[in-house]
Design a protein around this motif. Sequence first.
Motif, PDB file in Angstrom:
ATOM      1  N   LYS A  66      -8.598  -1.733   0.380  1.00 38.40           N
ATOM      2  CA  LYS A  66      -8.676  -1.790  -1.086  1.00 38.40           C
ATOM      3  C   LYS A  66      -7.686  -2.801  -1.659  1.00 38.40           C
ATOM      4  O   LYS A  66      -8.035  -3.650  -2.482  1.00 38.40           O
ATOM      5  N   ASN A  67      -6.431  -2.737  -1.234  1.00 40.01           N
ATOM      6  CA  ASN A  67      -5.405  -3.599  -1.827  1.00 40.01           C
ATOM      7  C   ASN A  67      -5.508  -5.052  -1.361  1.00 40.01           C
ATOM      8  O   ASN A  67      -5.204  -5.969  -2.127  1.00 40.01           O
TER       9      ASN A  67
ATOM     10  N   VAL B  68      10.799  -5.217   1.700  1.00 35.62           N
ATOM     11  CA  VAL B  68       9.729  -4.393   1.162  1.00 35.62           C
ATOM     12  C   VAL B  68       8.901  -3.846   2.324  1.00 35.62           C
ATOM     13  O   VAL B  68       8.565  -4.579   3.260  1.00 35.62           O
ATOM     14  N   THR B  69       8.574  -2.558   2.273  1.00 29.22           N
ATOM     15  CA  THR B  69       7.780  -1.931   3.321  1.00 29.22           C
ATOM     16  C   THR B  69       6.313  -1.832   2.906  1.00 29.22           C
ATOM     17  O   THR B  69       5.975  -2.031   1.742  1.00 29.22           O
ATOM     18  N   HIS B  70       5.461  -1.516   3.871  1.00 32.80           N
ATOM     19  CA  HIS B  70       4.021  -1.370   3.638  1.00 32.80           C
ATOM     20  C   HIS B  70       3.472  -2.587   2.881  1.00 32.80           C
ATOM     21  O   HIS B  70       2.732  -2.452   1.922  1.00 32.80           O
ATOM     22  N   CYS B  71       3.841  -3.762   3.332  1.00 36.20           N
ATOM     23  CA  CYS B  71       3.534  -5.000   2.602  1.00 36.20           C
ATOM     24  C   CYS B  71       2.628  -5.922   3.418  1.00 36.20           C
ATOM     25  O   CYS B  71       2.833  -6.110   4.626  1.00 36.20           O
ATOM     26  N   VAL B  72       1.634  -6.471   2.744  1.00 32.20           N
ATOM     27  CA  VAL B  72       0.761  -7.503   3.307  1.00 32.20           C
ATOM     28  C   VAL B  72       1.000  -8.777   2.508  1.00 32.20           C
ATOM     29  O   VAL B  72       0.933  -8.768   1.283  1.00 32.20           O
ATOM     30  N   ARG B  73       1.298  -9.853   3.222  1.00 37.21           N
ATOM     31  CA  ARG B  73       1.486 -11.149   2.590  1.00 37.21           C
ATOM     32  C   ARG B  73       0.328 -12.065   2.973  1.00 37.21           C
ATOM     33  O   ARG B  73      -0.248 -11.916   4.050  1.00 37.21           O
TER      34      ARG B  73
ATOM     35  N   VAL C  65       0.278 -14.790  -6.501  1.00 36.03           N
ATOM     36  CA  VAL C  65      -0.056 -13.452  -6.973  1.00 36.03           C
ATOM     37  C   VAL C  65       0.692 -12.399  -6.169  1.00 36.03           C
ATOM     38  O   VAL C  65       0.564 -12.337  -4.944  1.00 36.03           O
ATOM     39  N   TYR C  66       1.446 -11.581  -6.863  1.00 32.96           N
ATOM     40  CA  TYR C  66       2.196 -10.484  -6.246  1.00 32.96           C
ATOM     41  C   TYR C  66       1.842  -9.203  -6.977  1.00 32.96           C
ATOM     42  O   TYR C  66       2.044  -9.104  -8.194  1.00 32.96           O
ATOM     43  N   LEU C  67       1.294  -8.233  -6.241  1.00 35.28           N
ATOM     44  CA  LEU C  67       0.791  -6.999  -6.831  1.00 35.28           C
ATOM     45  C   LEU C  67       1.528  -5.781  -6.298  1.00 35.28           C
ATOM     46  O   LEU C  67       2.114  -5.822  -5.213  1.00 35.28           O
ATOM     47  N   HIS C  68       1.449  -4.705  -7.064  1.00 35.55           N
ATOM     48  CA  HIS C  68       1.997  -3.398  -6.698  1.00 35.55           C
ATOM     49  C   HIS C  68       3.483  -3.522  -6.347  1.00 35.55           C
ATOM     50  O   HIS C  68       4.221  -4.149  -7.099  1.00 35.55           O
ATOM     51  N   GLY C  69       3.922  -2.987  -5.232  1.00 38.08           N
ATOM     52  CA  GLY C  69       5.338  -3.014  -4.873  1.00 38.08           C
ATOM     53  C   GLY C  69       5.850  -4.383  -4.483  1.00 38.08           C
ATOM     54  O   GLY C  69       7.053  -4.557  -4.257  1.00 38.08           O
ATOM     55  N   ALA C  70       4.968  -5.373  -4.412  1.00 38.46           N
ATOM     56  CA  ALA C  70       5.389  -6.736  -4.061  1.00 38.46           C
ATOM     57  C   ALA C  70       5.760  -7.557  -5.291  1.00 38.46           C
ATOM     58  O   ALA C  70       6.257  -8.674  -5.153  1.00 38.46           O
ATOM     59  N   ILE C  71       5.541  -7.001  -6.480  1.00 38.83           N
ATOM     60  CA  ILE C  71       5.928  -7.706  -7.705  1.00 38.83           C
ATOM     61  C   ILE C  71       7.428  -7.970  -7.651  1.00 38.83           C
ATOM     62  O   ILE C  71       8.218  -7.095  -7.339  1.00 38.83           O
ATOM     63  N   GLY C  72       7.807  -9.181  -7.916  1.00 34.94           N
ATOM     64  CA  GLY C  72       9.222  -9.521  -7.919  1.00 34.94           C
ATOM     65  C   GLY C  72       9.718 -10.087  -6.598  1.00 34.94           C
ATOM     66  O   GLY C  72      10.870 -10.500  -6.512  1.00 34.94           O
TER      67      GLY C  72
ATOM     68  N   VAL D 292       0.859  -1.183   0.000  1.00 32.49           N
ATOM     69  CA  VAL D 292       0.000   0.000   0.000  1.00 32.49           C
ATOM     70  C   VAL D 292       0.892   1.229   0.000  1.00 32.49           C
ATOM     71  O   VAL D 292       2.013   1.194   0.499  1.00 32.49           O
ATOM     72  N   ASP D 293       0.375   2.302  -0.586  1.00 33.76           N
ATOM     73  CA  ASP D 293       1.154   3.546  -0.627  1.00 33.76           C
ATOM     74  C   ASP D 293       1.178   4.249   0.717  1.00 33.76           C
ATOM     75  O   ASP D 293       2.166   4.894   1.067  1.00 33.76           O
TER      76      ASP D 293
END
Length: 120
Positions: free
Chosen positions: A22-23, A84-89, A106-113, A12-13
């Motif tokens: 939302k995310n 990675v910060t602001h991350c939900v797994r 599935v990895y979305l937003h800043g979690a891609i990679g 999340v931002d």
Amino acid sequence: MGVRAVRGATTVDTDTAEAIDKNVRELVSVMLERNQLDKDQLISIFFTATSDLHSMFPAAAARALGFGDVPLMCAQELTIEGAVTHCVRVMMHVEDDRDRRLFHHVYLHGAIGLRDDLPD
């Protein structure tokens, strides 16, 4: 039926309940859609959040999607330098007999990679 686990993560931002809700809703929905799973196959969902997220329990977003009868659990992710910060797994446990290699993590937003070694 076999038990399988599907992984996912998103970021999340900002640390707000709205952003987390939302995310996390997006992530859980995409995980189900990409793996052609329905709610009745869910055994449980385990969520972790990085220590910089305080505004809401990620499981509350899943409950809002109608998963109130699915066991949900939240925990704090390890604090690792450079992570990675602001991350939900998410780790979603499901009943399904497909080969575990056929599931899409599935990895979305800043979690891609985060997990380039897993199938998409």
